[in-house]
Motif scaffolding. Structure first.
Motif, mmCIF file in Angstrom:
data_model
loop_
_atom_site.group_PDB
_atom_site.id
_atom_site.type_symbol
_atom_site.label_atom_id
_atom_site.label_comp_id
_atom_site.label_asym_id
_atom_site.label_seq_id
_atom_site.Cartn_x
_atom_site.Cartn_y
_atom_site.Cartn_z
ATOM 1 N N ILE A 7 -27.976 -4.381 -36.471
ATOM 2 C CA ILE A 7 -28.876 -4.480 -37.614
ATOM 3 C C ILE A 7 -29.190 -5.945 -37.903
ATOM 4 O O ILE A 7 -30.331 -6.310 -38.189
ATOM 5 C CB ILE A 7 -28.258 -3.802 -38.857
ATOM 6 C CG1 ILE A 7 -28.154 -2.287 -38.644
ATOM 7 C CG2 ILE A 7 -29.093 -4.086 -40.100
ATOM 8 C CD1 ILE A 7 -27.371 -1.572 -39.734
ATOM 9 N N GLY A 8 -28.149 -6.793 -37.814
ATOM 10 C CA GLY A 8 -28.357 -8.229 -38.008
ATOM 11 C C GLY A 8 -29.343 -8.793 -37.006
ATOM 12 O O GLY A 8 -30.241 -9.581 -37.360
ATOM 13 N N LEU A 9 -29.197 -8.394 -35.747
ATOM 14 C CA LEU A 9 -30.117 -8.850 -34.707
ATOM 15 C C LEU A 9 -31.522 -8.286 -34.931
ATOM 16 O O LEU A 9 -32.526 -8.961 -34.664
ATOM 17 C CB LEU A 9 -29.603 -8.418 -33.330
ATOM 18 C CG LEU A 9 -28.295 -9.065 -32.863
ATOM 19 C CD1 LEU A 9 -27.824 -8.422 -31.566
ATOM 20 C CD2 LEU A 9 -28.462 -10.566 -32.670
ATOM 21 N N ALA A 10 -31.589 -7.048 -35.435
ATOM 22 C CA ALA A 10 -32.876 -6.379 -35.615
ATOM 23 C C ALA A 10 -33.708 -7.025 -36.715
ATOM 24 O O ALA A 10 -34.914 -7.244 -36.549
ATOM 25 C CB ALA A 10 -32.654 -4.895 -35.916
ATOM 26 N N VAL A 11 -33.073 -7.301 -37.838
ATOM 27 C CA VAL A 11 -33.829 -7.809 -38.984
ATOM 28 C C VAL A 11 -33.980 -9.325 -38.974
ATOM 29 O O VAL A 11 -34.770 -9.875 -39.745
ATOM 30 C CB VAL A 11 -33.176 -7.364 -40.316
ATOM 31 C CG1 VAL A 11 -33.069 -5.862 -40.385
ATOM 32 C CG2 VAL A 11 -31.808 -8.016 -40.512
ATOM 33 N N ALA A 12 -33.229 -10.004 -38.093
ATOM 34 C CA ALA A 12 -33.271 -11.473 -38.074
ATOM 35 C C ALA A 12 -34.680 -12.020 -37.889
ATOM 36 O O ALA A 12 -35.096 -12.921 -38.644
ATOM 37 C CB ALA A 12 -32.328 -12.005 -36.988
ATOM 38 N N PRO A 13 -35.472 -11.534 -36.909
ATOM 39 C CA PRO A 13 -36.827 -12.080 -36.752
ATOM 40 C C PRO A 13 -37.715 -11.835 -37.967
ATOM 41 O O PRO A 13 -38.508 -12.694 -38.349
ATOM 42 C CB PRO A 13 -37.354 -11.339 -35.515
ATOM 43 C CG PRO A 13 -36.152 -10.867 -34.789
ATOM 44 C CD PRO A 13 -35.156 -10.546 -35.854
ATOM 45 N N VAL A 14 -37.567 -10.653 -38.578
ATOM 46 C CA VAL A 14 -38.404 -10.314 -39.734
ATOM 47 C C VAL A 14 -38.021 -11.146 -40.954
ATOM 48 O O VAL A 14 -38.853 -11.818 -41.567
ATOM 49 C CB VAL A 14 -38.291 -8.816 -40.060
ATOM 50 C CG1 VAL A 14 -39.147 -8.483 -41.282
ATOM 51 C CG2 VAL A 14 -38.713 -7.967 -38.872
ATOM 52 N N ILE A 15 -36.722 -11.120 -41.305
ATOM 53 C CA ILE A 15 -36.253 -11.892 -42.466
ATOM 54 C C ILE A 15 -36.464 -13.388 -42.235
ATOM 55 O O ILE A 15 -36.938 -14.099 -43.127
ATOM 56 C CB ILE A 15 -34.765 -11.602 -42.734
ATOM 57 C CG1 ILE A 15 -34.570 -10.140 -43.148
ATOM 58 C CG2 ILE A 15 -34.232 -12.522 -43.830
ATOM 59 C CD1 ILE A 15 -33.119 -9.758 -43.371
ATOM 60 N N GLY A 16 -36.097 -13.841 -41.023
ATOM 61 C CA GLY A 16 -36.251 -15.263 -40.718
ATOM 62 C C GLY A 16 -37.688 -15.720 -40.809
ATOM 63 O O GLY A 16 -37.985 -16.808 -41.329
ATOM 64 N N GLY A 17 -38.619 -14.881 -40.321
ATOM 65 C CA GLY A 17 -40.036 -15.245 -40.372
ATOM 66 C C GLY A 17 -40.562 -15.303 -41.792
ATOM 67 O O GLY A 17 -41.274 -16.246 -42.165
ATOM 68 N N VAL A 18 -40.200 -14.313 -42.609
ATOM 69 C CA VAL A 18 -40.660 -14.275 -44.006
ATOM 70 C C VAL A 18 -40.099 -15.455 -44.788
ATOM 71 O O VAL A 18 -40.830 -16.134 -45.533
ATOM 72 C CB VAL A 18 -40.236 -12.946 -44.671
ATOM 73 C CG1 VAL A 18 -40.510 -12.997 -46.178
ATOM 74 C CG2 VAL A 18 -40.973 -11.778 -44.044
ATOM 75 N N LEU A 19 -38.797 -15.734 -44.626
ATOM 76 C CA LEU A 19 -38.181 -16.838 -45.356
ATOM 77 C C LEU A 19 -38.759 -18.186 -44.932
ATOM 78 O O LEU A 19 -39.039 -19.049 -45.773
ATOM 79 C CB LEU A 19 -36.661 -16.825 -45.125
ATOM 80 C CG LEU A 19 -35.884 -15.685 -45.795
ATOM 81 C CD1 LEU A 19 -34.423 -15.710 -45.371
ATOM 82 C CD2 LEU A 19 -35.981 -15.792 -47.318
ATOM 83 N N THR A 20 -38.920 -18.367 -43.623
ATOM 84 C CA THR A 20 -39.454 -19.640 -43.132
ATOM 85 C C THR A 20 -40.863 -19.875 -43.650
ATOM 86 O O THR A 20 -41.209 -20.993 -44.064
ATOM 87 C CB THR A 20 -39.451 -19.653 -41.590
ATOM 88 O OG1 THR A 20 -38.115 -19.483 -41.109
ATOM 89 C CG2 THR A 20 -40.015 -20.963 -41.057
ATOM 90 N N TYR A 21 -41.681 -18.830 -43.641
ATOM 91 C CA TYR A 21 -43.075 -18.955 -44.072
ATOM 92 C C TYR A 21 -43.184 -19.267 -45.565
ATOM 93 O O TYR A 21 -44.003 -20.084 -45.979
ATOM 94 C CB TYR A 21 -43.828 -17.667 -43.751
ATOM 95 C CG TYR A 21 -45.291 -17.712 -44.121
ATOM 96 C CD1 TYR A 21 -46.222 -18.351 -43.292
ATOM 97 C CD2 TYR A 21 -45.744 -17.125 -45.294
ATOM 98 C CE1 TYR A 21 -47.571 -18.390 -43.639
ATOM 99 C CE2 TYR A 21 -47.089 -17.154 -45.650
ATOM 100 C CZ TYR A 21 -47.997 -17.793 -44.817
ATOM 101 O OH TYR A 21 -49.311 -17.843 -45.158
#
Length: 459
Positions: free
Chosen positions: A143-157
């Motif tokens: 789950i951590g690996l799955a949501v990392a790109p989504v959460i990371g992208g939203v937070l970074t943006y």
């Protein structure tokens, strides 16, 4: 331990596993922002990820051994504190080198968490629900690996790249509170034993040279470095056999099921970790998707893993886990056969189907395989088994990406990703999937070694 205490163990293990997995993957989507701030070259961008993985690989063995001597609970707490500090200072990095150093420091904390969390679950959760518990913990990794790109992208943006590290702070604090207040006692399995300093240093040098050399093995220097690393790994093994208190007791590999399950684990990571990158290239370059759309598709496989893994872990308490692991790898092999024909005309529904089959298969494989590794050794060797789970994962992931790099170098050469080379890109991905499929077949047979043994999994 009663059910309530077991629940606390599973909760803290799941939270810790989730955020270590998340923090290992999330920075990938923030690399362009980091590169812009620190003027990172393409090589240094890769090292933002590699510094973390290398640190985990290097420190897992010595810190895993040390944790059994000073106390597994204490080491888990220390690991979370280091990880917490690493999350804070990484977000405060002021230069390219400070960023890499802080990522490596964070990797030390991750190594301690990885090598203790499985030990805590194995030692404290009753045997009759241990497979289920391990399956839940493994699911949270995915789950951590799955949501990392989504959460990371939203937070970074929206909040900037440091926020991808800061978000873990409150959850690490929760883990520390649960560990300190709800888990009684301590687990010291190597009290009074000397620490194998020479073995630890030898391991660090050997694994660094081996993994680094393999990442550039298409170059002559990389081949030489990798060979030196292999020689030192063999030297490390010979040293550990003779050591009175080895930092990594390789004698546990005399158990056929333990050995074969570790072999199956590292092969499975080599074969499957690269698939995400292949599909990402195909979706963005060949199909022309934007990164956000591709990212949404790419969570299909890890989400399927996360759903299936607890169920497979629960089944491994009732059904021979080796057979389950082998069945899982058969599914993954089938998915890779489909993807080996991947080209610009491949319908999207077929790609999604292959991703689902891979996710289901790997979910079926991983929890039972982890259960075998953790349960096929005596209690005193639990830290060694936990170290093995971590080391096989990190080495497999690193070698998987290195395999893709080498295939690209041989087929494509050092060229930009532009339309005139897309045919070679597709062919490179097809060759990689074929090789990965062959590796999965090997993993199927490795999973079945000793399956008829009458020896019961150790408590």
């Amino acid at each position: 331990m009663n059910l309530k205490e077991s629940t606390y163990v599973i909760i803290l293990a799941s939270i810790a596993s989730f955020f270590v997995a998340y923090i290992s993957a999330a920075p990938a989507v923030a690399l362009p922002a980091m590169a812009k701030q620190f003027a990172l070259s393409n090589i240094l961008q890769n090292w933002v990820v590699n510094a973390f993985l290398f640190s985990v690989a290097i420190f897992s063995v010595p810190l895993g051994s040390l944790s059994s001597k000073i106390g597994i609970k204490k080491s888990f707490i220390i690991g979370n504190i280091i990880f917490l500090i690493g999350s804070i200072v990484t977000g405060l990095a002021w230069s390219d080198w400070s960023l890499l150093i802080f990522r490596a420091f964070q990797g030390i904390g991750a190594a301690l968490i990885y090598t203790t969390v499985m030990s805590i679950v194995t030692l404290e959760v009753p045997e009759e629900i241990r497979g289920k518990a391990l399956g839940i913990v493994v699911a949270f990794v995915y789950i951590g690996l799955a949501v990392a790109p989504v959460i990371g992208g939203v937070l970074t943006y929206n909040l900037g790249w440091p926020s991808i590290f800061y978000i873990s702070i409150p959850f690490v604090l929760i883990t520390l509170i649960i560990t300190q207040w709800k888990l009684d006692g301590e687990w010291v399995l190597g009290e009074g034993e000397e620490f194998d300093t020479k073995g630890s240093i030898l391991w660090a040098i050997a694994i660094l040279l081996f993994i680094y050399g393999f990442t550039i093995i298409n170059e002559f220097n990389g081949l030489i470095i990798a060979i030196i690393g292999i020689i030192l790994v063999i030297t490390f093994g010979l040293w550990e056999i003779k050591a009175k208190f080895p930092v990594y007791d390789i004698k546990v590999f005399k158990d056929k099921r333990f050995l074969s399950s570790n072999v199956a684990s590292v092969i499975s990571y080599i074969a499957t970790f690269v698939v995400t990158y292949i599909l990402n290239y195909h979706m963005q370059y060949i199909l022309g998707m934007d990164s956000q759309t591709a990212g949404l598709f790419l969570i299909i496989t890890p989400v399927a893993m996360a759903i299936v893994s607890p169920l497979a872990g629960k089944l491994s308490d009732k059904i021979n886990p080796q057979k389950l692991a082998a069945i899982g790898m058969v599914f993954v092999t089938f998915a890779l056969i489909i993807l080996s024909f991947l080209n610009k005309d491949t319908p999207m529904y077929l790609i999604i189907f292959a991703m689902l089959v891979q996710g289901i298969g790997y979910g079926i494989f991983c929890s039972p395989n982890t259960n075998i590794i953790m349960s096929s050794v005596p209690e005193k060797d639990t830290p060694t088994a936990s170290i093995s789970v971590t080391v096989m994962r990190v080495i497999g992931q690193t070698m998987s990406l290195a395999m893709l790099t080498v295939i690209f170098a041989i087929i494509m050469g050092n060229v930009p990703m532009i339309p005139q080379y897309y045919g070679l890109l597709t062919f490179s991905c097809q060759v990689t999937c074929i090789i990965s499929g062959i590796l999965c077949v090997i993993a199927v047979f490795a999973s079945l070694v000793g399956v008829e043994s009458a020896k019961k999994l150790s408590a």
